[in-house]
Design a protein around this motif. Structure first.
Motif, PDB file in Angstrom:
ATOM      1  N   ASP A   1     123.745  29.337  45.011  1.00 47.26           N
ATOM      2  CA  ASP A   1     124.538  29.262  46.249  1.00 47.26           C
ATOM      3  C   ASP A   1     123.903  30.026  47.412  1.00 47.26           C
ATOM      4  OD1 ASP A   1     126.488  27.684  45.078  1.00 47.26           O
ATOM      5  OD2 ASP A   1     127.539  29.442  44.264  1.00 47.26           O
ATOM      6  N   VAL A   2     122.859  30.762  47.123  1.00 42.79           N
ATOM      7  CA  VAL A   2     122.143  31.482  48.194  1.00 42.79           C
ATOM      8  C   VAL A   2     120.930  30.640  48.596  1.00 42.79           C
ATOM      9  CG1 VAL A   2     120.771  33.542  48.726  1.00 42.79           C
ATOM     10  CG2 VAL A   2     122.899  33.760  47.423  1.00 42.79           C
ATOM     11  N   ALA A   3     120.821  30.336  49.899  1.00 39.59           N
ATOM     12  CA  ALA A   3     119.730  29.465  50.361  1.00 39.59           C
ATOM     13  C   ALA A   3     118.507  30.264  50.776  1.00 39.59           C
ATOM     14  CB  ALA A   3     120.207  28.637  51.548  1.00 39.59           C
ATOM     15  N   LYS A   4     118.748  31.493  51.222  1.00 37.40           N
ATOM     16  CA  LYS A   4     117.626  32.284  51.726  1.00 37.40           C
ATOM     17  C   LYS A   4     117.781  33.743  51.315  1.00 37.40           C
ATOM     18  CE  LYS A   4     115.534  34.408  55.548  1.00 37.40           C
ATOM     19  NZ  LYS A   4     114.130  34.091  55.329  1.00 37.40           N
ATOM     20  N   PHE A   5     116.647  34.375  50.967  1.00 37.91           N
ATOM     21  CA  PHE A   5     116.671  35.778  50.580  1.00 37.91           C
ATOM     22  C   PHE A   5     115.732  36.557  51.485  1.00 37.91           C
ATOM     23  CE2 PHE A   5     115.128  39.419  48.153  1.00 37.91           C
ATOM     24  CZ  PHE A   5     116.340  40.026  47.861  1.00 37.91           C
ATOM     25  N   THR A   6     116.203  37.676  52.000  1.00 42.50           N
ATOM     26  CA  THR A   6     115.373  38.491  52.887  1.00 42.50           C
ATOM     27  C   THR A   6     115.382  39.944  52.406  1.00 42.50           C
ATOM     28  OG1 THR A   6     115.144  39.359  55.144  1.00 42.50           O
ATOM     29  CG2 THR A   6     117.307  38.498  54.563  1.00 42.50           C
ATOM     30  N   PHE A   7     114.199  40.555  52.377  1.00 43.71           N
ATOM     31  CA  PHE A   7     114.042  41.890  51.766  1.00 43.71           C
ATOM     32  C   PHE A   7     113.194  42.788  52.636  1.00 43.71           C
ATOM     33  CE2 PHE A   7     111.371  44.608  48.903  1.00 43.71           C
ATOM     34  CZ  PHE A   7     112.384  45.405  48.382  1.00 43.71           C
ATOM     35  N   THR A   8     113.552  44.050  52.721  1.00 44.09           N
ATOM     36  CA  THR A   8     112.656  45.068  53.266  1.00 44.09           C
ATOM     37  C   THR A   8     112.553  46.179  52.232  1.00 44.09           C
ATOM     38  OG1 THR A   8     113.271  44.588  55.552  1.00 44.09           O
ATOM     39  CG2 THR A   8     112.243  46.710  55.148  1.00 44.09           C
ATOM     40  N   GLY A   9     111.332  46.524  51.859  1.00 43.70           N
ATOM     41  CA  GLY A   9     111.127  47.584  50.872  1.00 43.70           C
ATOM     42  C   GLY A   9     109.688  47.587  50.403  1.00 43.70           C
ATOM     43  N   SER A  10     109.482  48.064  49.191  1.00 47.62           N
ATOM     44  CA  SER A  10     108.103  48.222  48.701  1.00 47.62           C
ATOM     45  C   SER A  10     107.504  46.875  48.309  1.00 47.62           C
ATOM     46  CB  SER A  10     108.089  49.169  47.506  1.00 47.62           C
ATOM     47  OG  SER A  10     108.836  48.596  46.454  1.00 47.62           O
ATOM     48  N   THR A  11     106.182  46.813  48.353  1.00 49.73           N
ATOM     49  CA  THR A  11     105.493  45.583  47.970  1.00 49.73           C
ATOM     50  C   THR A  11     105.737  45.270  46.490  1.00 49.73           C
ATOM     51  OG1 THR A  11     103.838  45.835  49.705  1.00 49.73           O
ATOM     52  CG2 THR A  11     103.202  44.500  47.812  1.00 49.73           C
ATOM     53  N   ALA A  12     105.765  46.297  45.654  1.00 46.27           N
ATOM     54  CA  ALA A  12     105.946  46.052  44.213  1.00 46.27           C
ATOM     55  C   ALA A  12     107.282  45.360  43.942  1.00 46.27           C
ATOM     56  CB  ALA A  12     105.877  47.380  43.464  1.00 46.27           C
ATOM     57  N   VAL A  13     108.357  45.877  44.540  1.00 48.56           N
ATOM     58  CA  VAL A  13     109.672  45.264  44.316  1.00 48.56           C
ATOM     59  C   VAL A  13     109.736  43.893  45.006  1.00 48.56           C
ATOM     60  CG1 VAL A  13     112.155  45.495  44.780  1.00 48.56           C
ATOM     61  CG2 VAL A  13     110.867  47.440  43.927  1.00 48.56           C
ATOM     62  N   GLY A  14     109.127  43.791  46.174  1.00 48.64           N
ATOM     63  CA  GLY A  14     109.113  42.508  46.891  1.00 48.64           C
ATOM     64  C   GLY A  14     108.505  41.398  46.050  1.00 48.64           C
TER      65      GLY A  14
ATOM     66  N   CYS B   1     113.174  34.573  43.137  1.00 50.95           N
ATOM     67  CA  CYS B   1     113.640  33.526  44.065  1.00 50.95           C
ATOM     68  C   CYS B   1     113.025  32.167  43.729  1.00 50.95           C
ATOM     69  CB  CYS B   1     113.277  33.883  45.511  1.00 50.95           C
ATOM     70  SG  CYS B   1     114.317  35.173  46.195  1.00 50.95           S
ATOM     71  N   ALA B   2     111.911  32.190  42.996  1.00 52.28           N
ATOM     72  CA  ALA B   2     111.218  30.926  42.691  1.00 52.28           C
ATOM     73  C   ALA B   2     112.090  30.007  41.852  1.00 52.28           C
ATOM     74  CB  ALA B   2     109.902  31.219  41.988  1.00 52.28           C
ATOM     75  N   SER B   3     112.980  30.591  41.040  1.00 49.71           N
ATOM     76  CA  SER B   3     113.775  29.754  40.125  1.00 49.71           C
ATOM     77  C   SER B   3     114.673  28.783  40.894  1.00 49.71           C
ATOM     78  CB  SER B   3     114.613  30.639  39.194  1.00 49.71           C
ATOM     79  OG  SER B   3     115.542  31.378  39.961  1.00 49.71           O
ATOM     80  N   THR B   4     115.040  29.113  42.116  1.00 52.39           N
ATOM     81  CA  THR B   4     115.877  28.201  42.912  1.00 52.39           C
ATOM     82  C   THR B   4     115.165  27.803  44.220  1.00 52.39           C
ATOM     83  OG1 THR B   4     116.994  30.167  43.740  1.00 52.39           O
ATOM     84  CG2 THR B   4     118.164  28.922  42.047  1.00 52.39           C
ATOM     85  N   VAL B   5     113.879  28.045  44.281  1.00 53.45           N
ATOM     86  CA  VAL B   5     113.039  27.676  45.437  1.00 53.45           C
ATOM     87  C   VAL B   5     113.707  28.077  46.763  1.00 53.45           C
ATOM     88  CG1 VAL B   5     111.539  25.875  46.396  1.00 53.45           C
ATOM     89  CG2 VAL B   5     112.298  25.697  44.056  1.00 53.45           C
ATOM     90  N   LYS B   6     114.104  29.342  46.838  1.00 55.72           N
ATOM     91  CA  LYS B   6     114.733  29.826  48.084  1.00 55.72           C
ATOM     92  C   LYS B   6     113.674  30.030  49.160  1.00 55.72           C
ATOM     93  CE  LYS B   6     118.223  32.615  45.812  1.00 55.72           C
ATOM     94  NZ  LYS B   6     118.874  31.440  45.312  1.00 55.72           N
ATOM     95  N   LYS B   7     114.146  29.941  50.401  1.00 57.81           N
ATOM     96  CA  LYS B   7     113.312  30.447  51.506  1.00 57.81           C
ATOM     97  C   LYS B   7     113.302  31.968  51.360  1.00 57.81           C
ATOM     98  CE  LYS B   7     113.873  28.825  56.057  1.00 57.81           C
ATOM     99  NZ  LYS B   7     113.016  27.727  56.472  1.00 57.81           N
ATOM    100  N   VAL B   8     112.153  32.612  51.529  1.00 63.23           N
ATOM    101  CA  VAL B   8     112.140  34.083  51.459  1.00 63.23           C
ATOM    102  C   VAL B   8     111.443  34.667  52.678  1.00 63.23           C
ATOM    103  CG1 VAL B   8     112.144  34.310  48.929  1.00 63.23           C
ATOM    104  CG2 VAL B   8     109.976  34.124  50.111  1.00 63.23           C
ATOM    105  N   SER B   9     111.926  35.819  53.132  1.00 62.64           N
ATOM    106  CA  SER B   9     111.100  36.595  54.058  1.00 62.64           C
ATOM    107  C   SER B   9     111.052  38.037  53.570  1.00 62.64           C
ATOM    108  CB  SER B   9     111.541  36.493  55.516  1.00 62.64           C
ATOM    109  OG  SER B   9     112.914  36.445  55.636  1.00 62.64           O
ATOM    110  N   MET B  10     109.881  38.616  53.731  1.00 65.11           N
ATOM    111  CA  MET B  10     109.584  39.908  53.116  1.00 65.11           C
ATOM    112  C   MET B  10     108.962  40.846  54.138  1.00 65.11           C
ATOM    113  SD  MET B  10     110.017  39.926  49.699  1.00 65.11           S
ATOM    114  CE  MET B  10     111.257  38.777  49.120  1.00 65.11           C
ATOM    115  N   GLU B  11     109.580  42.009  54.324  1.00 67.14           N
ATOM    116  CA  GLU B  11     108.975  43.075  55.140  1.00 67.14           C
ATOM    117  C   GLU B  11     108.601  44.172  54.157  1.00 67.14           C
ATOM    118  OE1 GLU B  11     108.351  42.786  58.181  1.00 67.14           O
ATOM    119  OE2 GLU B  11     109.746  41.282  58.958  1.00 67.14           O
ATOM    120  N   LEU B  12     107.318  44.254  53.792  1.00 69.72           N
ATOM    121  CA  LEU B  12     106.935  45.133  52.681  1.00 69.72           C
ATOM    122  C   LEU B  12     106.128  46.341  53.171  1.00 69.72           C
ATOM    123  CD1 LEU B  12     106.136  42.210  50.213  1.00 69.72           C
ATOM    124  CD2 LEU B  12     108.297  43.412  50.550  1.00 69.72           C
ATOM    125  N   GLY B  13     105.376  46.912  52.288  1.00 63.07           N
ATOM    126  CA  GLY B  13     104.685  48.159  52.617  1.00 63.07           C
ATOM    127  C   GLY B  13     103.547  47.977  53.598  1.00 63.07           C
ATOM    128  N   GLY B  14     103.031  49.098  54.095  1.00 64.66           N
ATOM    129  CA  GLY B  14     101.908  49.057  55.025  1.00 64.66           C
ATOM    130  C   GLY B  14     100.920  50.179  54.739  1.00 64.66           C
TER     131      GLY B  14
END
Ligand SMILES: NC(=O)C1=CN([C@@H]2O[C@H](COP(=O)(O)OP(=O)(O)OC[C@H]3O[C@@H](n4cnc5c(N)ncnc54)[C@H](OP(=O)(O)O)[C@@H]3O)[C@@H](O)[C@H]2O)C=CC1
Ligand SMILES: O=C(O)[C@H](O)CS(=O)(=O)O
Length: 485
Positions: free
Chosen positions: A225-238, A245-258
């Motif tokens: 039921d979730v169409a899109k997932f968005t995350f900010t955090g570490s690259t490992a968890v991202g 998210c691949a199991s339901t082919v969601k759109k994802v956006s990721m703000e990860l480490g630098g």
């Protein structure tokens, strides 16, 4: 909690479908400056997440059908309420997160700016017409909201990371469920209280708090039921969440480490570079994803830059973020402090020197001294890893080519900075840096009008700016045929 005028902003239950959600399970939140418990909250756990997703799904039909004007009005009202309550929101933020009060106030204004910005952008979700390959057809492109958006947000910006995602999602016509970091849930719940006061309808903005990051995250990433997932955090968890998210082919956006390079060329205005370095490195005790991580300093100014930086660092007062004049607060946890110290000590073992700081600070068990290291090389642990602490490692370089090669020698690609007064070099270096954002003679680059995001393993997608809506809309192509007379 101290120093709060409107205690109604201190909430201890999740906000789901327009209701405060009670639970028998409890968890507590402590002030990182002194480890005192400031609130005990109901843990909504996975059951809360499931309820929130169901509420967001059911609210999507009516919310996506509201006019852009109506959504804009509600977002604008939410923005105004955040600014009206800026002082209290900042006080809550400082007490759960640790950053100095002035910085916390800045974060509230920064977060609110995304509500204001996307209130305006809501009215500009334009489509397109495209010349068709034959005269009896027309091609029309419309943009529609993706559906239910789920978000997981970190502790370093407990307000702004939620505001930046939710504002864009709601403006586009999506509904929203967020699970904030367990260390900083109070800022998120205060935002929910103001969303309700602004008139955001039930089910449109939901906040679920609890300790089970893994279980709650699994539901948010795997629910059909979730169409899109968005995350900010570490690259490992991202990476782990992208896989889920691949199991339901969601759109994802990721703000990860630098691993941001901060390059100072021989021709730089050194005073401006030092000012930029202080802002970029030491705000939030070095715990931002765009903090300068490595200072690459050209041979001719290395000594002068390190002396000027050390003088400026000596003036930074460390302490409880609520105290007057404090510029650096505690680290988010004792573990975070140990992790930073480990990077410093390991690099000293490999030949680096500590110019100032380099130890835990007597201000409390979660404080680490503002530190400068010299004689660092690009392959030392302090340069290879995201430090997330108040440590500035200085690396010497000879020429522009070497600086660029060093700067790009990382799997990360979020922010980079450089200081020079040569216009040719400005273009060459700006274009050569493999980063999503580049500060040129500037140490502070984040604002609502700009596209925030990274390349390489720093993530994908952009937040803020007019690009920020793209991640929350689907493009639909309408082919109209049979138009010949
Ligand atoms: N890009 C950025 O702004 C940030 C980068 N970082 C980087 O990460 C390092 C570690 O910090 P840390 O807080 O551990 O970062 P994490 O990536 O572990 O945490 C960020 C968010 O993800 C949640 N989370 C953690 N594990 C899972 C999981 N398996 N499933 C779902 N959600 C999860 C956390 O919840 P909870 O905290 O409740 O466990 C938090 O809300 C920092 O030192 C820094 O290098 C960290 C934060 C922000
Ligand atoms: O993620 C962000 O928006 C930034 O880290 C905020 S700031 O550190 O540039 O203020």
């Amino acid at each position: 909690m101290e120093a709060i005028n409107n205690v109604n902003l201190v909430k201890t239950q999740s906000y789901i479908n327009g209701q405060w959600y009670a639970s028998e399970e409890k968890f507590s939140v402590s002030n990182p400056a002194n480890q005192q418990v400031i609130a005990t909250l109901d843990d909504a756990g996975c059951a809360g997440v499931a309820s929130a997703i169901a509420a967001a799904k059911s609210a999507f039909k009516s919310w996506s059908a509201t006019s852009a004007n109506e959504r804009a009005k509600l977002l604008r009202r939410w923005y105004e309420l955040m600014m009206e309550h800026q002082d209290d929101l900042a006080s809550i933020l400082t007490q759960e997160q640790g950053k100095p009060l002035a910085e916390a106030k800045g974060e509230i204004a920064y977060g609110a700016a995304f509500l204001e910005w996307f209130a305006e952008e809501a009215k500009r979700v334009y489509g397109d017409t495209i010349p068709a390959p034959s005269g009896d057809k027309r091609i029309v492109v419309v943009k529609q909201p993706v559906g239910v958006v789920a978000a997981v947000t970190p502790w370093n910006f407990p307000n702004a990371m939620i505001a930046r995602k939710a504002a864009a999602a709601l403006a586009a016509g999506c509904t929203f469920v967020v699970r904030p970091a367990q260390l900083t849930p109070l800022s998120a719940l205060a935002m929910a209280e103001l969303a309700e006061q602004a008139g955001i309808p039930a089910g449109v903005f939901n906040v679920v708090v609890g300790e089970d990051s893994r279980g709650m995250g699994k539901l948010l990433t795997e629910s059909p039921d979730v169409a899109k997932f968005t995350f900010t955090g570490s690259t490992a968890v991202g990476k782990q969440l992208i896989a889920q998210c691949a199991s339901t082919v969601k759109k994802v956006s990721m703000e990860l480490g630098g691993n941001a390079p901060f390059i100072v060329f021989d021709d730089a205005d050194l005073d401006a570079a030092v000012q930029g370095a202080i802002a970029s490195k030491y705000r939030n005790a070095g715990q931002t994803c765009v903090c300068a991580n490595r200072f690459l300093v050209q041979k001719g100014v290395y000594q002068a830059f390190s002396e000027k930086l050390a003088k400026a660092v000596a003036e930074l007062k460390m302490g409880d973020g609520l105290a007057e004049g404090v510029a650096i607060g505690p680290m988010i946890s004792e573990q975070a402090k140990h992790d930073v110290d480990k990077l410093v000590k390991a690099s000293v073992e490999q030949g680096a020197s500590v110019l100032c700081g380099g130890e835990a600070d007597a201000a409390g068990s979660q404080f680490y001294q503002a530190t400068i290291m010299t004689g660092v090389t690009n392959d030392m642990p302090i340069a290879k890893n995201e430090i997330f602490g108040p440590v500035a490692p200085l690396i010497m370089f000879d020429d522009e080519q070497q600086a660029l090669a060093m700067a790009n020698d990382t799997e990360y690609g979020l922010a980079a900075y450089f200081y020079t007064r040569d216009i040719g070099r400005v273009w060459r270096v700006a274009e050569g840096l493999e980063y999503g954002m580049v500060g040129i003679n500037e140490g502070i680059i984040s604002n609502a009008a700009a596209p925030f995001g990274g390349v390489k393993q720093s993530g994908n997608g952009r937040e803020g700016s007019h690009y920020g809506l793209d991640d929350y809309t689907e493009i639909k192509y309408l082919c109209m045929g049979g138009l010949s007379a």
